[in-house]
Scaffold this active site. Structure first.
Site, PDB file in Angstrom:
ATOM      1  CB  ALA A   1      81.205 -24.524  32.472  1.00 47.83           C
TER       2      ALA A   1
ATOM      3  CD  GLN B   1      89.866 -26.877  33.871  1.00 50.75           C
ATOM      4  OE1 GLN B   1      90.620 -26.828  34.842  1.00 50.75           O
ATOM      5  NE2 GLN B   1      89.044 -27.891  33.678  1.00 50.75           N
TER       6      GLN B   1
ATOM      7  CB  CYS C   1      89.461 -37.087  28.550  1.00 50.24           C
ATOM      8  SG  CYS C   1      90.557 -36.192  27.469  1.00 50.24           S
TER       9      CYS C   1
END
Ligand SMILES: *Cc1c(COP(=O)(O)O)cnc(C)c1O
Length: 414
Positions: free
Chosen positions: A73, A182, A337
């Site tokens: 992606a 997602q 993250c």
């Protein structure tokens, strides 16, 4: 071996054994190069790739020839945005996107801005992470060539109102790209009903292999043109040169096929697991806040802020590094993250969650292979970990004594 529980399915997913089985022949006897035109090895590989195109296009209501295979992606987002900006530079250079996109979109936009190749509007989102379609409409100028809005957010699971945005894009004659990574294979997508012109997705988020993704590019009504970012043998109708990852593509297609067949049933099962996890945690802990939208969200996403504890301390308590005799639980925190430094998540910031509360957030990503037993175990561990950390927290004690901590929640809107 120590028991491990994987609940980080937004970062990546385990390979479905059925996907592995579909891939195996293409590592071995069917190892041909899909671009070899002179022999059976090549023909077989090309056939497998084209069958995979049909399967991928079928999931989203597109045509097989509109699928471009690439490495994931991140590449797909880059090829879409840079390809449009370069091809349509005489038409305009304005892009509209949102502040909660994946870094693959945001950093691509930043790079184009730095090189003075594009002007970018980053639209805000509301406290639940949704962009307002009327703000998209208002942001469009004569220079606007592209709108890029993700289908579902990777941190908070919020699903964007793509059909409404697509309608505006069509009305105004602006191309509409979505990073669907997602939501692809998890929620229904129809590129025609939703007015989408380009769509990016990745295999490893839907129980397929890492290193393979796709870009779907509308060929009619309107036809979308792209300037290739990779020069070479002219594969993928000139849009992405490089020998195709045949095993990866076959695996991606198998993953899509399974996702399509099992989507409804799987969503219901995963949603029940999420609710079970949420209910158990909330029945035993106070001062827990949901990040994202209560209903317009991915079934597998639960993002919670546990006030007065550090998400990072919580992760250490859960991931096994501090407790060698307990099962290692894999989840993510809202501060870990994005970088090695402890920056609070830019997504939570965009919702108006204050830095303090953002630092206390944990993302649970439930997936196909999670069980009720795992959910119960994780809920218990989370509850005892939060209680332990709050016992050490002077702030929690102050709050319980009725001391006003509004500074702590500054910026928090819920
Ligand atoms: C994972 C993810 C990406 C990056 O995908 P890769 O295939 O790993 O490059 C991009 N966008 C979103 C929303 C993602 O969740």
């Amino acid at each position: 071996m120590k028991r491990r529980i994987y609940m980080d399915n937004h970062a990546t997913t385990p390979l479905d054994p059925r996907v592995l089985e579909a891939m195996l022949p293409y590592f071995q006897e069917e190892f041909g190069n899909a671009a070899s035109r002179n022999h059976e090895y090549g023909w077989e590989a090309e056939q497998a790739v084209d069958r995979s195109r049909e399967i991928a296009a079928d999931l989203i209501g597109g045509k097989a020839k509109e699928i471009i295979w690439l490495s994931g992606a991140t590449e797909s987002d880059n090829v879409a945005i840079k390809g449009i900006v370069e091809f349509y530079k005489d038409k305009g250079n304005h892009i509209i996107t949102t502040s909660t996109e994946h870094k693959a979109i945001l950093d691509t936009c930043k790079s184009l801005e730095r090189k003075k190749l594009a002007r970018v509007t980053y639209l805000p989102v509301d406290t639940q992470g949704r962009v307002d379609p009327s703000q998209v409409r208002e942001a469009i100028t004569d220079d606007t060539i592209l709108i890029s809005v993700m289908l579902a957010n990777n941190e908070i699971g919020t699903i964007q109102p793509l059909a409404e945005i697509g309608k505006i894009a069509k009305e105004k004659g602006v191309f509409f790209h979505t990073d669907a990574t997602q939501g692809f294979g998890k929620i229904p997508i129809d590129v025609n009903e939703m007015g989408i012109d380009l769509l990016s997705a990745s295999a490893h988020k839907i129980y397929g292999p890492k290193g393979v993704g796709l870009l779907w590019v509308r060929s009619r009504g309107p036809r979308v043109r792209l300037t290739a970012q990779m020069d070479g043998g002219g594969h993928e109708r000139g849009m992405r040169s490089g020998t195709l990852n045949v095993t990866g593509i076959v695996g991606f297609a198998k993953a899509i096929e399974i996702a399509k067949t099992e989507m409804v049933e799987e969503n219901a099962r995963i949603l029940a697991l999420r609710e079970r996890l949420n209910d158990k945690i909330l029945s035993d802990l106070d001062e827990v806040y949901l990040n994202g939208h209560p209903t317009e969200r991915l079934a597998g996403n639960l993002n919670l802020s546990f006030a007065y504890i550090e998400g990072e301390s919580m992760l250490m308590g859960l991931n096994g590094s501090a407790s060698p005799d307990l099962a290692a639980i894999a989840v993510s925190s809202g501060s870990a993250c994005t970088s090695a430094t402890l920056e609070p998540s830019y997504v939570l910031k965009a919702l108006g969650v204050g830095d303090e509360l953002a630092h206390t957030s944990i993302r649970f990503g439930l997936g196909r292979f999670n069980t009720e037993e795992e959910v119960d175990y994780v809920a218990d561990r989370v509850i005892s970990e939060v209680k332990r950390l709050r016992e050490l927290s002077p702030l929690y004690e102050m709050a319980k004594e009725g001391i006003d901590l509004k500074d702590y929640f500054a910026g928090a809107s819920h």
